[in-house]
Write a protein that holds these residues in place. Structure first.
Motif, PDB file in Angstrom:
ATOM      1  N   ARG A  88     -37.657  29.453-121.070  1.00 40.44           N
ATOM      2  CA  ARG A  88     -36.967  29.722-119.922  1.00 40.44           C
ATOM      3  C   ARG A  88     -36.600  28.475-119.015  1.00 40.44           C
ATOM      4  O   ARG A  88     -35.470  28.268-118.737  1.00 40.44           O
ATOM      5  N   ALA A  89     -37.708  27.845-118.753  1.00 41.53           N
ATOM      6  CA  ALA A  89     -37.519  26.643-117.683  1.00 41.53           C
ATOM      7  C   ALA A  89     -36.598  25.608-118.317  1.00 41.53           C
ATOM      8  O   ALA A  89     -35.971  24.788-117.643  1.00 41.53           O
ATOM      9  N   SER A  90     -36.692  25.590-119.669  1.00 42.29           N
ATOM     10  CA  SER A  90     -35.923  24.129-120.183  1.00 42.29           C
ATOM     11  C   SER A  90     -34.503  24.753-120.610  1.00 42.29           C
ATOM     12  O   SER A  90     -33.831  23.992-121.059  1.00 42.29           O
ATOM     13  N   GLY A  91     -33.980  25.803-120.205  1.00 46.10           N
ATOM     14  CA  GLY A  91     -32.678  26.257-120.347  1.00 46.10           C
ATOM     15  C   GLY A  91     -32.526  26.743-121.829  1.00 46.10           C
ATOM     16  O   GLY A  91     -31.370  27.008-122.154  1.00 46.10           O
ATOM     17  N   LEU A  92     -33.255  26.914-122.562  1.00 44.27           N
ATOM     18  CA  LEU A  92     -33.466  27.416-124.040  1.00 44.27           C
ATOM     19  C   LEU A  92     -33.222  28.830-124.250  1.00 44.27           C
ATOM     20  O   LEU A  92     -33.051  29.335-125.152  1.00 44.27           O
ATOM     21  N   LEU A  93     -33.819  29.318-122.998  1.00 36.91           N
ATOM     22  CA  LEU A  93     -33.700  31.208-123.175  1.00 36.91           C
ATOM     23  C   LEU A  93     -33.192  31.221-121.769  1.00 36.91           C
ATOM     24  O   LEU A  93     -33.399  30.536-120.890  1.00 36.91           O
ATOM     25  N   PRO A  94     -32.227  32.311-121.769  1.00 41.25           N
ATOM     26  CA  PRO A  94     -31.890  32.709-120.257  1.00 41.25           C
ATOM     27  C   PRO A  94     -32.857  33.505-119.469  1.00 41.25           C
ATOM     28  O   PRO A  94     -34.061  33.930-120.233  1.00 41.25           O
ATOM     29  N   HIS A  95     -32.981  33.285-118.181  1.00 41.42           N
ATOM     30  CA  HIS A  95     -33.897  33.744-117.280  1.00 41.42           C
ATOM     31  C   HIS A  95     -34.114  35.393-117.251  1.00 41.42           C
ATOM     32  O   HIS A  95     -35.003  35.903-117.181  1.00 41.42           O
ATOM     33  N   ASP A  96     -33.057  36.035-117.739  1.00 36.86           N
ATOM     34  CA  ASP A  96     -32.960  37.494-117.641  1.00 36.86           C
ATOM     35  C   ASP A  96     -33.365  38.050-119.271  1.00 36.86           C
ATOM     36  O   ASP A  96     -33.147  39.141-119.433  1.00 36.86           O
ATOM     37  N   ARG A 124     -27.346  37.754-134.453  1.00 35.44           N
ATOM     38  CA  ARG A 124     -26.970  37.723-132.858  1.00 35.44           C
ATOM     39  C   ARG A 124     -27.703  38.151-131.855  1.00 35.44           C
ATOM     40  O   ARG A 124     -27.511  38.181-130.582  1.00 35.44           O
ATOM     41  N   TYR A 125     -29.181  38.478-132.114  1.00 33.03           N
ATOM     42  CA  TYR A 125     -30.124  38.688-131.216  1.00 33.03           C
ATOM     43  C   TYR A 125     -31.549  37.982-131.653  1.00 33.03           C
ATOM     44  O   TYR A 125     -32.288  38.486-132.255  1.00 33.03           O
ATOM     45  N   THR A 126     -31.530  36.434-131.540  1.00 37.09           N
ATOM     46  CA  THR A 126     -32.522  35.537-132.106  1.00 37.09           C
ATOM     47  C   THR A 126     -33.211  34.683-131.199  1.00 37.09           C
ATOM     48  O   THR A 126     -32.640  34.573-129.958  1.00 37.09           O
ATOM     49  N   LEU A 127     -33.975  33.918-131.487  1.00 37.88           N
ATOM     50  CA  LEU A 127     -34.370  33.071-130.426  1.00 37.88           C
ATOM     51  C   LEU A 127     -33.389  31.917-130.308  1.00 37.88           C
ATOM     52  O   LEU A 127     -33.375  31.227-128.989  1.00 37.88           O
ATOM     53  N   LEU A 128     -32.368  31.829-131.152  1.00 37.49           N
ATOM     54  CA  LEU A 128     -31.524  30.705-130.944  1.00 37.49           C
ATOM     55  C   LEU A 128     -30.108  31.282-130.727  1.00 37.49           C
ATOM     56  O   LEU A 128     -29.399  30.552-129.836  1.00 37.49           O
ATOM     57  N   ASP A 129     -30.036  32.405-130.657  1.00 30.60           N
ATOM     58  CA  ASP A 129     -28.510  33.134-130.332  1.00 30.60           C
ATOM     59  C   ASP A 129     -28.960  34.405-129.785  1.00 30.60           C
ATOM     60  O   ASP A 129     -29.097  35.569-130.300  1.00 30.60           O
ATOM     61  N   GLN A 130     -28.457  34.654-128.409  1.00 31.46           N
ATOM     62  CA  GLN A 130     -28.667  36.016-127.545  1.00 31.46           C
ATOM     63  C   GLN A 130     -27.302  36.475-127.426  1.00 31.46           C
ATOM     64  O   GLN A 130     -27.108  37.038-126.249  1.00 31.46           O
ATOM     65  N   SER A 131     -26.161  36.196-128.054  1.00 31.82           N
ATOM     66  CA  SER A 131     -24.710  36.514-127.674  1.00 31.82           C
ATOM     67  C   SER A 131     -24.550  37.987-127.547  1.00 31.82           C
ATOM     68  O   SER A 131     -23.700  38.300-126.766  1.00 31.82           O
TER      69      SER A 131
END
Length: 354
Positions: free
Chosen positions: A329-337, A212-219
């Protein structure tokens, strides 16, 4: 004041202080579910060789649990490390399940009718978060490991057992810590709601969060990680490849141990496309990503063979340009924060990796 992971990286330290009882946790650990025949049997020799190679490479933190191979992983760790200096090792295990003959079938340990763990001892896991159950579980783990102490003891998967885990089991863990039988206490799970409640209501030193804290899932950034920051609880991250989809995001990939949904595969493929533009293996980005979060003390690798371990060691050495994280981040694949790595990792393994 204890070092944070960010401080550790800054001053070159490969360990992070956990709790108030002198425990310093290495930045890299070995997870051992696969070494307990998870999703396929391996030989004792293969498991022992993998653990010993990890030690040769400088890995001094090993995480396990009675569930992993129904005691098999703990036995194999004991066989592999019995001649290694104990004071240099950090060993963590878990409580909440006792291994008993005639245990009823636990459907949570099956997928499509097949067990997660194959070719394992006949004893099966029985839920037990009682005070005596915790102490019994620790004693039995120590016997399988061939040790007289464990450094970290976690509540294991108490999703459906919160009330007992937060009361009788937690009381037993707290007593064991006060007695010096363990140096740190925590909980290990792959879902965040109950884990967050435990952090908020119990005095845990560390939690082990899988997937739940990975490059794919930061929930976990929505609940668990803020709670850990507020309460001073460190985090160990496992499951960085999300069951393999961040190794190979094919349509047949698994996510959370079951076939991945099409939307999940598509997102993983988009992440891979960004990595490809920088000639960075997707798996390297996945393995290195969690280290940047200030609450993350350590990351587990889950190799089931020497060859897989060597791959992980090589992935840790890949230099990842900052522009890759910017593009995600720019692609929306990671949150900016979301925190992202900057510069080479400080793992403590550099002099040992061959």
């Amino acid at each position: 004041m204890p070092n944070t992971p960010r401080d550790a990286a800054a001053n070159g330290s490969p360990r992070v202080e956990i709790g108030d009882h002198g425990l310093r946790l290495p930045r890299i650990g070995l997870g051992t579910a696969s070494l307990g025949n998870f999703l396929g049997a391996i030989t004792d020799e293969q498991a022992v060789d993998t653990i010993r190679r990890a030690h040769d490479a400088g890995i001094r933190y090993v995480d396990t649990a009675p569930l992993y191979g129904h005691g098999l992983a703990e036995q194999r760790i004991g066989d592999a490390l019995r001649d290694k200096p104990r004071e240099d090792l950090v060993i963590s295990s878990k409580v909440g399940r006792l291994l008993r003959a005639g245990a009823p079938r636990d459907e949570s340990q099956y997928v499509d009718g097949e067990p997660f763990y194959t070719d394992v001892p006949a004893t099966g896991p029985v839920w037990d978060f009682s005070h005596d159950g915790v102490r019994t579980s620790l004693a039995e783990s120590l016997d399988r490991l061939g040790l007289d102490s464990i450094d970290i003891l976690h509540l294991h998967d108490p999703d459906d057992h919160y009330e007992q885990a937060a009361s009788t089991a937690y009381a037993a863990l707290r007593e064991l810590r006060a007695e010096g039988r363990v140096k740190a206490i925590g909980a290990g799970m792959n879902r965040t709601p109950v884990l967050t409640r435990l952090v908020e209501n119990c005095d845990l030193d560390v939690v082990l969060l899988a997937g739940r804290y990975t490059l794919l899932d930061q929930s976990s950034m929505a609940d668990l990680l803020p709670a850990c920051r507020e309460h001073g609880t460190k985090v160990v991250v496992g499951g960085v490849f999300n069951s393999g989809i961040l190794l190979d995001p094919s349509p047949q990939a698994r996510y959370d141990y079951t076939p991945a949904a099409a939307a999940v595969v598509e997102k993983a493929q988009r992440i891979q496309a960004v990595c490809d533009r920088y000639y960075v293996p997707l798996a390297a980005a996945a393995l290195q990503f969690p280290f940047a979060h200030p609450q993350v003390a350590s990351v587990l690798v889950g190799a089931r063979s020497v060859a897989e371990l060597e791959m992980d060691l090589d992935l840790l050495k890949v230099v990842i340009p900052s522009a890759l994280w910017h593009d995600l981040r720019a692609s929306g694949l990671l949150p900016h924060d979301v925190p992202v790595p900057s510069g080479p990792l400080v793992t403590g393994l550099e002099r040992s990796v061959r």
